[in-house]
Structure formats: structure tokens, C-alpha cells
Motif scaffolding. Structure first.
Motif, short mmCIF file in Angstrom:
data_model
loop_
_atom_site.label_atom_id
_atom_site.label_comp_id
_atom_site.label_asym_id
_atom_site.label_seq_id
_atom_site.Cartn_x
_atom_site.Cartn_y
_atom_site.Cartn_z
N GLN A 661 9.25 -0.84 -1.51
CA GLN A 661 9.71 -2.10 -2.08
C GLN A 661 8.68 -3.20 -1.89
O GLN A 661 8.39 -3.99 -2.81
CB GLN A 661 11.03 -2.50 -1.43
N ILE A 662 8.10 -3.27 -0.70
CA ILE A 662 7.04 -4.26 -0.44
C ILE A 662 5.85 -4.02 -1.35
O ILE A 662 5.31 -4.95 -1.97
CB ILE A 662 6.62 -4.21 1.04
N LEU A 663 5.40 -2.78 -1.44
CA LEU A 663 4.22 -2.46 -2.25
C LEU A 663 4.45 -2.75 -3.72
O LEU A 663 3.56 -3.27 -4.41
CB LEU A 663 3.84 -0.98 -2.06
N ARG A 664 5.63 -2.42 -4.21
CA ARG A 664 5.90 -2.67 -5.64
C ARG A 664 5.98 -4.16 -5.95
O ARG A 664 5.71 -4.59 -7.06
CB ARG A 664 7.17 -1.94 -6.06
N HIS A 665 6.34 -4.94 -4.94
CA HIS A 665 6.35 -6.39 -5.13
C HIS A 665 4.94 -6.97 -5.00
O HIS A 665 4.52 -7.80 -5.82
CB HIS A 665 7.28 -7.03 -4.10
N GLU A 666 4.22 -6.54 -3.97
CA GLU A 666 2.91 -7.10 -3.69
C GLU A 666 1.81 -6.53 -4.57
O GLU A 666 0.84 -7.22 -4.89
CB GLU A 666 2.55 -6.84 -2.21
N CYS A 667 1.92 -5.27 -4.96
CA CYS A 667 0.89 -4.59 -5.75
C CYS A 667 1.55 -3.93 -6.95
O CYS A 667 1.67 -2.68 -7.01
CB CYS A 667 0.15 -3.55 -4.91
N PRO A 668 2.06 -4.70 -7.91
CA PRO A 668 2.89 -4.14 -8.98
C PRO A 668 2.18 -3.12 -9.85
O PRO A 668 2.85 -2.32 -10.52
CB PRO A 668 3.30 -5.38 -9.78
N ARG A 669 0.87 -3.11 -9.89
CA ARG A 669 0.15 -2.14 -10.72
C ARG A 669 -0.02 -0.79 -10.02
O ARG A 669 -0.45 0.19 -10.65
CB ARG A 669 -1.21 -2.69 -11.12
N LEU A 670 0.27 -0.75 -8.75
CA LEU A 670 0.12 0.49 -7.99
C LEU A 670 1.19 1.48 -8.42
O LEU A 670 2.39 1.17 -8.43
CB LEU A 670 0.26 0.19 -6.50
N LYS A 671 0.77 2.68 -8.79
CA LYS A 671 1.70 3.73 -9.22
C LYS A 671 2.11 4.55 -7.99
O LYS A 671 1.27 5.21 -7.37
CB LYS A 671 1.05 4.62 -10.27
N ILE A 672 3.41 4.52 -7.69
CA ILE A 672 3.91 5.15 -6.48
C ILE A 672 4.92 6.23 -6.85
O ILE A 672 5.82 5.99 -7.66
CB ILE A 672 4.60 4.12 -5.56
N ARG A 673 4.78 7.40 -6.25
CA ARG A 673 5.77 8.47 -6.37
C ARG A 673 6.44 8.65 -5.01
O ARG A 673 5.76 8.84 -4.00
CB ARG A 673 5.13 9.78 -6.81
N VAL A 674 7.77 8.61 -5.00
CA VAL A 674 8.52 8.77 -3.76
C VAL A 674 9.16 10.16 -3.74
O VAL A 674 9.90 10.52 -4.66
CB VAL A 674 9.61 7.69 -3.63
N LEU A 675 8.84 10.93 -2.69
CA LEU A 675 9.41 12.26 -2.51
C LEU A 675 10.24 12.28 -1.24
O LEU A 675 9.86 11.69 -0.23
CB LEU A 675 8.30 13.31 -2.39
N ASN A 676 11.36 12.98 -1.32
CA ASN A 676 12.18 13.18 -0.13
C ASN A 676 12.32 14.67 0.14
O ASN A 676 12.58 15.45 -0.78
CB ASN A 676 13.56 12.55 -0.30
N VAL A 677 12.13 15.06 1.39
CA VAL A 677 12.20 16.46 1.81
C VAL A 677 13.49 16.65 2.60
O VAL A 677 13.70 16.00 3.62
CB VAL A 677 10.98 16.84 2.67
N VAL A 678 14.34 17.56 2.15
CA VAL A 678 15.58 17.87 2.87
C VAL A 678 15.50 19.25 3.51
O VAL A 678 16.08 19.47 4.58
CB VAL A 678 16.81 17.74 1.96
N LYS A 679 14.78 20.18 2.89
CA LYS A 679 14.53 21.49 3.49
C LYS A 679 13.10 21.50 4.01
O LYS A 679 12.16 21.53 3.23
CB LYS A 679 14.73 22.61 2.47
N LEU A 680 12.96 21.46 5.31
CA LEU A 680 11.63 21.31 5.90
C LEU A 680 10.68 22.41 5.44
O LEU A 680 9.51 22.15 5.14
CB LEU A 680 11.74 21.30 7.42
N PHE A 681 11.18 23.65 5.37
CA PHE A 681 10.29 24.76 5.06
C PHE A 681 10.01 24.90 3.58
O PHE A 681 9.32 25.84 3.17
CB PHE A 681 10.85 26.05 5.64
N ALA A 682 10.51 23.98 2.75
CA ALA A 682 10.05 23.93 1.36
C ALA A 682 8.58 23.56 1.31
O ALA A 682 7.89 23.83 0.30
CB ALA A 682 10.87 22.91 0.57
#
Length: 813
Positions: A661-682
């Protein structure tokens, strides 16, 4: 709840009556011959690879090249087995035998061979001289079976590779098995371990109406590998007082002369079973469960009983030298070879086996029939008895999520409701185990259908919130060892269990987890005749990142590191970030057989991100893009991110989203992909774990060349271990717990270990090419925020409201 008692429950067995039956001298002579046959086989397993019936004098070529095994406890274990056989046969009892002494397999393998159980599982080990030859050679031999009761041993649910769990395993086996008697042989070396000392308390949890009984046999043969044992050297009165203080009524069987010992053991076994049946009959007739002083047997016999008395001037029998291989060099020492032959011939094998190696019919008739044989007990292959777990539908417990990251909820509370209703659906096959923390871990909804089992005194004030009852599906005790041992015994006999504990103290049962995982792996690869059993489940709560008052001692997320050392076939690690993800994990994990599940989920309130359907899809994939938090797919054409922000765990996910949220506000041109891991061994390859992503899928998510800032619940190097062979591993920058903690607020602890939002923003600025000097002012603001928030915590004792009340919202440029 039953009658309230403010005084001790009177013992139903404190004055044990004389035994109701007395075997004849002829019966005792037959038992002695059967016992000699078992001892003969035990010696043959350790020493011989040929000439099984001693058709001619022993020669060096008849002796194994590898002499491995433990002789010392074998005669005593076969002695107990022989007398249990008589009772099973005469009274039609349902009995299970558990071998506690370390490396005590000969004392179990020989009886299962004699009663035919072994040959039914392994037809090539036939009950004749040729089969006996194979039986001898394979013992403790490369490529074959070990010297303790591994999964390959018929009739065993207790491996014995680690000492201390025989009583807790026996207790778990008899829970909800009202006709079963588990005969648990406790080695006197094993009796010195901490886990065994606490497990004497199992009698406080056994309900005589709904549960079976455990008959402990404390086998005092006096010695360990090279020392006397403690309980064998204390005065008899002190030993009896100790055992009575634990709540048992000991029956003593002491001596060395076989005929007298058989008579004494037969009387003791009859007396013990009489007492057990009296307790059952009294309680079941009245409908009131009480805690008696259950009977137990103290068997004091010589170490290496019936073996060589001495070698030269060195004492063997009834001394520590009998522990393993009493005659160490019969292959090269003619004197020892002659002694071995005399030893084996002292059992008079011609009275035991015919010329073709078959047990004489009158001895064969001593064994129980069919599944009553302890080597063929269906309880010892519990997967055969296992019924499908009737898990309650999780939809009823789903947390409403209208907008990601906008509301908070206790993550584990809905799981408590799921367990509550699943217990109601499985009233005799699902139990929950935990060290006094069911309510603390927010699972207290279970009490709506089932209380904590408690067979000790009940006081009037217990009615007001103690949640105690004579019948209960929750087992609480401040011994993780005993609890997990109970759960393992319950699982191995065909039922389902769920254990929960604080994260920092899961390490207490780390070696038990190791042993169970090895058991499962052996079943899959070597004992394929064993049917799959229910999952070994461990919920880790009260996690490292929310130890606001407990401090440094309660901060250790390393239990999941152990899972990385085990076979991927049998171990699963889940890190759900919210309540619905935890429900989706439970829906998958609790019903998968032959696995160990480690589920990490904090008990406090956390932000909620996914609906139940989204959570189910997330768990199915193992790793997902949080598209609602990402901005690398906002144009008309798919775009490549400048940075990947990955996270695993509840607090790391929150801090990652706050940083985004901070980065998208401060650096709006930055392309960010958010990944969440629920199965560690994936994170690892499919060749290493069934949850593993293919390289193509992994590369498409994490890219092949962009920086990955990975915010992790545990120690950061575990992630590097899992992804080191991935294409983009050099660009992985993992943040996790680094042993930096004290009495900290949540944000302060996060800052100390650099998993907080401000340090993550700084990390992105430092890692993304071309962003460094352009974002110098942003970086400076992050440093100032770190200093300000630390000062606020030290001044006010809590995090600033804007931190505590932070919610996700799509940032505006």
C-alpha cells in the motif's frame, strides 16, 4: 457430569482378591516349553544364518557376519506374551501387546512367528526349517528388518526407536475401545525417561465404561547398556510406594527359577485381569465411572534370563553384559561358538520343533485363534478398522469477507466450531489433545458438545467453567509427550486425533514427530500390508509474532524447519493467513491419510482476506496471486512486474500488504505482484513433494529475473533451502525471524526482525533497479517511521493506533 467428589475415590483394587483360576502343572509345563521355543528363536535371530535346528554341531559358517540385536529383554517379553496368550485363549480376551524396551524386537518377533501371524504376512517365512532359516538371517540384516519393533513387525503399533512412549501409546489404543486390554511392557531403562515418568498418569484419563484398560508390566531386569537401572536398585517398599503414588496397584513377580516364575506370573496375570473385569463390571452396571487403582505387574527377572552365565571371569546373565550380544565373537572364537551351541541346546529344541522345523501341535494349540492372536490383532493394523472421518461441512463456519483486509476475526475460532461439530459426527473416533490450552487457542467451542475428560476428584466449583467431565473428547495435560503419545496410539488403532500447542513449545515433541513420520514412510515403502491411518495433526498457535507479553522465550517458529528434513510423501506444512484459509486447509488436511500435518495459525484477531470459495481455490493451488493487491495486470496487455512481494503467514501477509500500500502510493509507476503461500512445500519441486509447483508454474509466478521480497513466518533460510534450485533463486531476498526479540509490541518485534512494512519498502527500494536514488525521500520517511514507532511503543506500551487499526484499501496515486 456425574457425582461431585471432594475426597479421593476409593480404590476398587486396593485389596486384590486371589486369582480366580490356577493353571495346572501340565499347563505351566506347556507354557514353559512355548517360552523356551521363543527364546530359542530369539537367540537364533541374533546369531544364526544357517543350521536353524542344530542338525549338526555349529560351525563358524553358520554364524552371521553381522551380530546385531538386543538379547537382554527378549526372554522377559516372551515370558509376558506366553502368559497373555493363555488368558486370551481361556477368557476370549481382546489383547494388544506393546514393547517398550529399546531394540526389543526379538521378544515380539519370536511369538508372532510361533503363533503364525508372521508367516501370514510374510509367506516366504514359512513355519518350517527353511522358513526358520530365512527368519534368522533377515533379522537386523541389511535390506531386511531392524532390531526394534518397526512397522514391518506384525502386531506392533509401538516402534521403540525412541524410549518413553509405551504407556501413552497404550492409553491412546484403548481410548474408546471398551473391550481392549493393552499389555504394555515398560523397560526399566525406559522408565528413567521423562516422557515415561509423566505417562504413569494415563490412569487419570481412562474411563472404565467407555475405554479399555492398560495393564503395565514394569520389567525390572536391572540393567541398561552399561549401568544399573534406577528403579531396580531402590528398596522394594520405595518402588511400591512410588507406583501406588501414581495411582497403580502393583503385583510383584520376582525370581529366576522358571517353574516358580511361571506359577507366579500366571497368578499375577489372572489377578490383574480379574481386577480389570471387576472394575468394568461394577462401573458398567452402575453407569458411574470412577477411577480405581488399576492393577499393574512388576516383573523382576534376570537380564538375559536363560542365557550364558559368564564368559571367563566376566559375568553375563543378570548383568549389563547381557544387554545386546552376550557372546560377541562366536564366528572366530571356538570357545564362544561352543558356548553358543550349548546355550541353544539348553532349550531342548527337539521338544519344541519336529524334524522339519514345525512347532509341535500341543505347543501350537497354546496360541489364540485368528484375530485374537496379538500378532494378528486388527488394532495393530488400525487402518483396517478406520472409518472415513465425517467432517462437518465448513460452509457453516465461513467468515464473511466483503472486502479484502477490511475486517478482523480470530482465525482459529471457526476451526473450533468445525472440530465441535465433527466430534458430534464422530463421537467415538475423534479426540482433541492439548496442554491446557484449548480455550487459550480459541477452540473452546468444542466444549459445547464435549468436555475435558477428568477421572480425578471433582469439586463443586468445577461446575462453573472448568469444563471437566467423566466422559470427554478433549484430553488436556501439561505433558506434550504424553498427549502426542496418546494421539499416536489413537491414530495407529484406526481413529482420528488433533493436537494443538503453542509454537515455541512444539519442539518438545519434535523427536516424536520424527519417529511418526519415519513410521509412515516405512509403511508406505516396506510394510505395504498396513492399511493407511488418519493424519497426525498439529495446530501451532500462539505464534512467534504475537508474543506481546511472553517475550523472547516464546519466540521460536523453527518447528516447521523439521518438516523440511522429512520425506515429502508424509509431511505437509500449511500457513493460512486468515480464518477461511484455515478452514479450507482443515477440509483438505484432516481427511488425508498417512500424513503429518503442521498447521500454523495464530489465535489472535487478524485481518480477513478471502471468501471461503477463494480460500479453497487458494489452498488447492498452494500459491496464489493476490490480484486485488497487485498492479502488474492493470493495462490492456499483461505486464511483467518490477518486483514480486511474496508472503507466508498471517503477520507477514499483513505487513507485506501494508508495504505494498505504501509503495503503490509513493511509487505509483512501480509494478508489483503480490503472492501468498499457504502450502509451504509448493515452493519446492514436484519431485520432492506432491505440493510442489512445476518449474514453469513457479517461474510464471515468481519470474525468472525480478527481485522477490519474501516475507516469511519462520526462519528465512528455510525458504532458501526450498527454492535453491529454482531459476530465480539468486533474486530471492527472504525476511523472517532472526532471533531478535524481547517484550515487544507486534510491530516492534516485526521491525526488530525486518519483516515490517517500513523495512520491506526499504528493501524494495534497494533491490529494484533504477529505484534507489529516485526514491531516496521515500526511504528516508520509512527510516523516520521506524524510529517514531519504536519510540511510541516504548512510551505507551502499545503500537500506534494507525498501526493497530490499519486496514487494506486500494491506494490512490
Amino acid at each position: 457430569m456425574g457425582e461431585l467428589l471432594s475426597t479421593a475415590i476409593p480404590s476398587l483394587t486396593s485389596s486384590l482378591p486371589p486369582p480366580s483360576t490356577t493353571p495346572s502343572q501340565q499347563d505351566l509345563a506347556l507354557i514353559d516349553r512355548w517360552w523356551r521355543a521363543a527364546n530359542y528363536l530369539a537367540v537364533g535371530m541374533i546369531y544364526l544364518q544357517d543350521n536353524p535346528l542344530l542338525q549338526q554341531p555349529l560351525q563358524p559358517e553358520h554364524i552371521k557376519n553381522r551380530l546385531l540385536g538386543h538379547w537382554g529383554s527378549s526372554p522377559g517379553q516372551a515370558f509376558i506374551w506366553a502368559h497373555a496368550n493363555r488368558l486370551i485363549r481361556e477368557r476370549d480376551l481382546d489383547m494388544l501387546y506393546l514393547s517398550g524396551p529399546g531394540h526389543g524386537a526379538p521378544g515380539v518377533l519370536a511369538p508372532t512367528y510361533l503363533d503364525g501371524s508372521y508367516s501370514e504376512v510374510y509367506p516366504d517365512i514359512s513355519r518350517d526349517s527353511e522358513g526358520m532359516r530365512r527368519f534368522f538371517k533377515q533379522f537386523s540384516f541389511p535390506g531386511h528388518i531392524g532390531s526394534h519393533c518397526t512397522p514391518e513387525t506384525p502386531g506392533s503399533i509401538h516402534e521403540g526407536g525412541e524410549l518413553g512412549y509405551v504407556l501413552s501409546h497404550a492409553c491412546g489404543a484403548v481410548f474408546d475401545n471398551p473391550e481392549l486390554i493393552a499389555v504394555a511392557c515398560v523397560g526399566d531403562g525406559e522408565a528413567e525417561t521423562g516422557p515415561l515418568a509423566t505417562s504413569w498418569h494415563i490412569n487419570k484419563f481412562l474411563n472404565p465404561i467407555s475405554d479399555g484398560a492398560v495393564l503395565p508390566v514394569l520389567h525390572l531386569n536391572g540393567y541398561k547398556i552399561a549401568n544399573p537401572t534406577l528403579l531396580a536398585r531402590i528398596p522394594r517398599e520405595e518402588l511400591v510406594s512410588l507406583l501406588r503414588g501414581y495411582g497403580w496397584e502393583p503385583i510383584l513377580v520376582e525370581g529366576h527359577e522358571p517353574h516358580a516364575m511361571h506359577a507366579a506370573m500366571a497368578a499375577a496375570m489372572d489377578q490383574a485381569v480379574d481386577a480389570i473385569q471387576q472394575v468394568r463390571a461394577t462401573c458398567r452396571a452402575s453407569g458411574e465411572a470412577v477411577r480405581p487403582a488399576w492393577p499393574m505387574i512388576v516383573l523382576r527377572s534376570p537380564k538375559g534370563w536363560t542365557g550364558p552365565a559368564a564368559l571367563g571371569d566376566k559375568k553375563i546373565e543378570n548383568f549389563w553384559r547381557a544387554h545386546q550380544v552376550p557372546l560377541a565373537a562366536p564366528k572366530t572364537d571356538p570357545q564362544q561358538l561352543a558356548m553358543l551351541e550349548a546355550w541353544m541346546r539348553s532349550y531342548r529344541p527337539e521338544e519344541l520343533f519336529d524334524s522339519e522345523g514345525r512347532l509341535w501341535p500341543d505347543l501350537e494349540a497354546l496360541a489364540p485363534v485368528g484375530p485374537r492372536r496379538m500378532g494378528s490383532s486388527p488394532h495393530a493394523n488400525g487402518g483396517q478398522l478406520r472409518r472415513k472421518l465425517r467432517l462437518a461441512p465448513v460452509e457453516a463456519y465461513a467468515v464473511p469477507v466483503e472486502q479484502p483486509g477490511a475486517t478482523e476475526h480470530e482465525n482459529t475460532a471457526p476451526l473450533g466450531c468445525l472440530l465441535r461439530d465433527s466430534i458430534a459426527r464422530n463421537p467415538d473416533s475423534l479426540r482433541v489433545f492439548g496442554p491446557d490450552e484449548t480455550a487459550s487457542n480459541r477452540l473452546q467451542a468444542i466444549y459445547e458438545v464435549s468436555k475435558k475428560v477428568w477421572m480425578e476428584d471433582l469439586l463443586p466449583e468445577d461446575l462453573n467453567g472448568s469444563e471437566l467431565a467423566r466422559e470427554g473428547r478433549v484430553v488436556e495435560m501439561l505433558s506434550e509427550h504424553t498427549l502426542v503419545g496418546m494421539m499416536e496410539g489413537y491414530l495407529l488403532t484406526g481413529r482420528y486425533g488433533f493436537f494443538h500447542t503453542y509454537e515455541a513449545f512444539a519442539h518438545v515433541i519434535a523427536s516424536m514427530f520424527n519417529q511418526h513420520a519415519k513410521w509412515l514412510e516405512s509403511c508406505i515403502h516396506h510394510a505395504t500390508w498396513r492399511a493407511p491411518i488418519g493424519a497426525w495433526n498439529c495446530l501451532i498457535s500462539s505464534t512467534v509474532w504475537r508474543q506481546d507479553h511472553n517475550g523472547f522465550t516464546h519466540q521460536d517458529p523453527g518447528f516447521i524447519d523439521l518438516a523440511g528434513n522429512k520425506s515429502g510423501e508424509v509431511v505437509r506444512v500449511y500457513l493460512p493467513a486468515d480464518a477461511n484459509s484455515l478452514l479450507a486447509v482443515a477440509e483438505e488436511a484432516l481427511v488425508e491419510p498417512n500424513v503429518c500435518n503442521i498447521i500454523v495459525s495464530d489465535k489472535q484477531k487478524h485481518l480477513q482476506y478471502l471468501s471461503l470459495e477463494q480460500a479453497r481455490a487458494h489452498v488447492a493451488k498452494g500459491i496464489s496471486i493476490f490480484s486485488w493487491a497487485s498492479n502488474d495486470d492493470s493495462g490492456t496487455e499483461p505486464d511483467e512486474p518490477d518486483v514480486v512481494m511474496a508472503c507466508a503467514g498471517d503477520i507477514p501477509t499483513k505487513e507485506t500488504l501494508a508495504a505494498v500500500q505504501i509503495l503503490r502510493h509513493e511509487c505509483p509507476r512501480l509494478k508489483i505482484r503480490v503472492l501468498n503461500v499457504v502450502k509451504l512445500f509448493a515452493l519446492t519441486e514436484p519431485s520432492e513433494h506432491p505440493h510442489g509447483l512445476s518449474d514453469r508454474d513457479f517461474d510464471s509466478l515468481f519470474t525468472t529475473n525480478k527481485p522477490v521480497i519474501f516475507n516469511f513466518h519462520g526462519y528465512p533460510w528455510l525458504i532458501h533451502r526450498l527454492v535453491y534450485r529454482r531459476t530465480n533463486h539468486p533474486n530471492f531476498h527472504v525476511r523472517g525471524y532472526k532471533e531478535k526479540g524481547n517484550i515487544n509490541t507486534p510491530l516492534e518485534l516485526a521491525m526488530n526482525n525486518q519483516i515490517d512494512r517500513f523495512n520491506l519498502v526499504i528493501d524494495v527500494i534497494d533491490r529494484v533497479t533504477g529505484l534507489g536514488s529516485r526514491a531516496a525521500h521515500v526511504k528516508e520517511r520509512m527510516k523516520n517511521a521506524i524510529l517514531a514507532n519504536r519510540a511510541h511503543a516504548h512510551t505507551h506500551g502499545m503500537d500506534a493506533p494507525e498501526i493497530t487499526n490499519w486496514r487494506w484499501s486500494t491506494p490512490e496515486a
